[in-house]
Design a protein around this motif. Structure first.
Motif, mmCIF file in Angstrom:
data_model
loop_
_atom_site.group_PDB
_atom_site.id
_atom_site.type_symbol
_atom_site.label_atom_id
_atom_site.label_comp_id
_atom_site.label_asym_id
_atom_site.label_seq_id
_atom_site.Cartn_x
_atom_site.Cartn_y
_atom_site.Cartn_z
ATOM 1 N N PHE A 39 0.825 -1.209 0.000
ATOM 2 C CA PHE A 39 0.000 0.000 0.000
ATOM 3 C C PHE A 39 0.861 1.263 0.000
ATOM 4 O O PHE A 39 0.539 2.235 -0.695
ATOM 5 C CB PHE A 39 -0.921 0.010 1.223
ATOM 6 N N ARG A 40 1.941 1.259 0.787
ATOM 7 C CA ARG A 40 2.777 2.460 0.879
ATOM 8 C C ARG A 40 3.553 2.723 -0.406
ATOM 9 O O ARG A 40 3.670 3.877 -0.829
ATOM 10 C CB ARG A 40 3.749 2.336 2.051
ATOM 11 N N ARG A 41 4.090 1.684 -1.016
ATOM 12 C CA ARG A 41 4.997 1.881 -2.149
ATOM 13 C C ARG A 41 4.338 1.716 -3.505
ATOM 14 O O ARG A 41 4.950 2.011 -4.526
ATOM 15 C CB ARG A 41 6.168 0.896 -2.031
ATOM 16 N N ARG A 42 3.101 1.239 -3.521
ATOM 17 C CA ARG A 42 2.408 1.070 -4.802
ATOM 18 C C ARG A 42 1.033 1.719 -4.776
ATOM 19 O O ARG A 42 0.137 1.323 -5.507
ATOM 20 C CB ARG A 42 2.247 -0.429 -5.109
ATOM 21 N N TRP A 43 0.879 2.761 -3.939
ATOM 22 C CA TRP A 43 -0.450 3.346 -3.806
ATOM 23 C C TRP A 43 -0.896 4.033 -5.096
ATOM 24 O O TRP A 43 -2.093 4.043 -5.404
ATOM 25 C CB TRP A 43 -0.468 4.337 -2.634
ATOM 26 N N ARG A 44 0.034 4.589 -5.845
ATOM 27 C CA ARG A 44 -0.358 5.209 -7.111
ATOM 28 C C ARG A 44 -0.877 4.169 -8.096
ATOM 29 O O ARG A 44 -1.938 4.355 -8.724
ATOM 30 C CB ARG A 44 0.834 5.946 -7.711
ATOM 31 N N LEU A 45 -0.122 3.076 -8.228
ATOM 32 C CA LEU A 45 -0.549 2.022 -9.136
ATOM 33 C C LEU A 45 -1.877 1.427 -8.688
ATOM 34 O O LEU A 45 -2.777 1.191 -9.514
ATOM 35 C CB LEU A 45 0.527 0.937 -9.206
ATOM 36 N N LEU A 46 -2.032 1.183 -7.383
ATOM 37 C CA LEU A 46 -3.282 0.611 -6.884
ATOM 38 C C LEU A 46 -4.450 1.571 -7.116
ATOM 39 O O LEU A 46 -5.557 1.136 -7.450
ATOM 40 C CB LEU A 46 -3.147 0.294 -5.397
ATOM 41 N N ALA A 47 -4.214 2.866 -6.954
ATOM 42 C CA ALA A 47 -5.282 3.837 -7.193
ATOM 43 C C ALA A 47 -5.691 3.854 -8.657
ATOM 44 O O ALA A 47 -6.890 3.889 -8.984
ATOM 45 C CB ALA A 47 -4.832 5.227 -6.745
ATOM 46 N N ILE A 48 -4.696 3.807 -9.563
ATOM 47 C CA ILE A 48 -5.015 3.807 -10.990
ATOM 48 C C ILE A 48 -5.742 2.527 -11.382
ATOM 49 O O ILE A 48 -6.702 2.539 -12.164
ATOM 50 C CB ILE A 48 -3.729 3.993 -11.804
#
Length: 466
Positions: free
Chosen positions: A15-24
């Motif tokens: 969640f901390r390091r891939r939050w941008r990818l997860l949001a997209i």
């Protein structure tokens, strides 16, 4: 990671390091959910309750529910509604019935508008009551009418018989002779038998069935869409894509073949571990170099840095880190006596290993010993792991491999070892570099720039092995 259990700290790291990818990915899933809602137009559902008075067994209620949603009832409802372009077969998929508590059959209708859903439920309930009455024998045809008239005639005959029995009983000998008492007793038995027979006839009369099945008011006009609604589809799409992204990260980490432990790395390179050193953390430590639109997209998505690298631990200050480098140089001097030159081989793309190799070269130049027992001269070369190529043996007579743990597979490290052997360089040792969080530098009691701490080789600044 491939042999570790999945823990909450791992999920939190994603969640901390891939939050941008997860949001997209979640937004993409929401768009897919919205597209699915366009393929399935909104629908509305309402229901009508039909009460079955009397005693009904559970299997009888289930039978009535099946009748309510049967084609015989729905086709009649479709004919009564007379909706253009809508047949009975299409309505059968929009009508359902189930038996509820209290001898109630709940009939539900689904349509593309609240008005149609209400009309559909009411009409199916009406047709169900009518059809059930016909099944029980209630109808308006001449045969049914004559049957009803026969029942009324029979009741009249029974009433006349009861009156005649009363007259006979009154006309009997009022005396107390045996014959008169027996006659009155037989007449009363006949009257009781006739009453019981009429009671059973009334209970079995089909004409009462219609009165025992009542529609409990019109259906309520629905105010909201039937599930799945557009909002539900959008939320489900976002959640589904989000979960798939998280599971994909975990599956990729579980399937990763990168070596993380010291024995595995030493076995892959076929040499001994000389020690481990610390590198102060930088944001770009695990970020590959390169430019272009593809690199910009990776930076925007946040996938240009690795997520499965553990959070850097807190280390000592710069003096403590230099102690580790000096110990590695001391062990290297003991392993390679004499003034020799060595290649420091770093896998291309290993930013942490490259920085550690640069610091080793700096420490090797600050030689505290004599010229005969000084540190070997080091020269750094970066070797691509896809097609490793090490410079041929010249002035250098060996190779020191410096790399970070968890970045390379056994096959890639074996390729580097083979490249060193092809260039006639013996791998004299391995140094593992780890990223740490630096503390502020000491203000007092700091060792001199070129001084070697008086600690035993093989122990770190706190007494542990490196």
């Amino acid at each position: 990671m491939s042999e570790e259990a999945i823990r909450l700290v791992t999920i939190g790291r994603i969640f901390r390091r891939r939050w941008r990818l997860l949001a997209i990915v979640a937004v993409t899933g929401a768009i897919f959910g919205y597209g699915a809602s366009l393929l399935f137009p909104p629908s509305y559902t309402t229901s009508t309750s039909v009460l079955l008075a009397g005693q009904w067994e559970e299997r009888e209620l289930l039978t009535q529910a099946e009748i309510a949603s049967s084609s015989a009832v729905v086709d009649r409802a479709a004919g009564a509604l007379d909706w253009s372009g809508v047949s009975g077969s299409e309505l059968r998929d929009q009508v359902s019935a189930k038996a509820a508590d209290g001898n109630i059959i709940k009939i539900s209708g689904t349509a593309e508008s609240p008005e149609r859903a209400q009309k559909l439920s009411d009409q199916v309930a009406k047709q169900f009551v009518t059809f059930a009455a016909r099944l029980a024998g209630e109808d308006t045809d001449p045969d049914a009418a004559s049957g009803s008239g026969g029942s009324e005639t029979l009741r009249e005959k029974v009433a006349q018989t009861n009156r005649r029995i009363t007259d006979l009983a009154n006309a009997a000998d009022p005396g107390q002779t045996v014959e008169s008492v027996q006659a009155r007793t037989e007449l009363e038995k006949l009257r009781t038998s006739l009453q019981e027979a009429m009671k059973k006839l009334d209970e079995a009369d089909p004409a009462s069935n219609k009165a025992n099945m009542v529609v409990m008011g019109p259906a309520v006009r629905p105010t909201g869409e039937a599930p799945p609604t557009r909002t539900q589809l959008i939320a489900a799409g976002a959640l589904l894509f989000f979960l798939f992204a998280v599971i994909g990260h975990l599956a990729a980490a579980r399937a990763s073949r990168r070596l993380r432990t010291e024995p595995e790395i030493a076995a892959a390179l076929g040499s001994a571990l000389l020690g481990s050193v610390d590198v102060p953390g930088e944001r770009s430590a695990h970020r590959p170099e390169g430019g272009g639109s593809r690199a910009r997209i990776r930076r925007i998505l946040g996938v240009d840095t690795r997520w499965d690298v553990p959070t850097p631990r807190m280390s000592g200050d710069e003096a403590d880190r230099r102690v580790r480098y000096q110990r590695v140089c001391a062990r290297l001097r003991e392993k390679v006596p004499g003034p020799r030159r060595l290649l420091v081989v770093v896998p291309d793309g290993d930013e942490i290993g490259r920085r550690a190799a640069g610091q080793l070269v700096t420490e090797a130049k600050s030689d505290p010993g004599s010229s005969g027992r000084g540190y070997p001269a080091l020269r750094v070369v970066e070797v691509p792991v896809s097609r490793p190529l090490v410079p041929d043996r010249g002035t250098e007579t060996g190779a020191l491999v410096v790399l970070s743990a968890g970045s390379w597979t056994a096959a890639e490290l074996a390729g580097i070892a083979e490249a060193c052997a092809d260039a006639r360089h013996e791998v004299v040792g391995i140094v593992l570099a780890g990223q740490v969080r630096a503390r502020p530098a000491r203000t007092a009691d700091r060792p001199a720039e070129g001084a070697t701490p008086t600690v035993a080789v093989g122990a770190d600044a706190r007494g542990g092995a490196v």
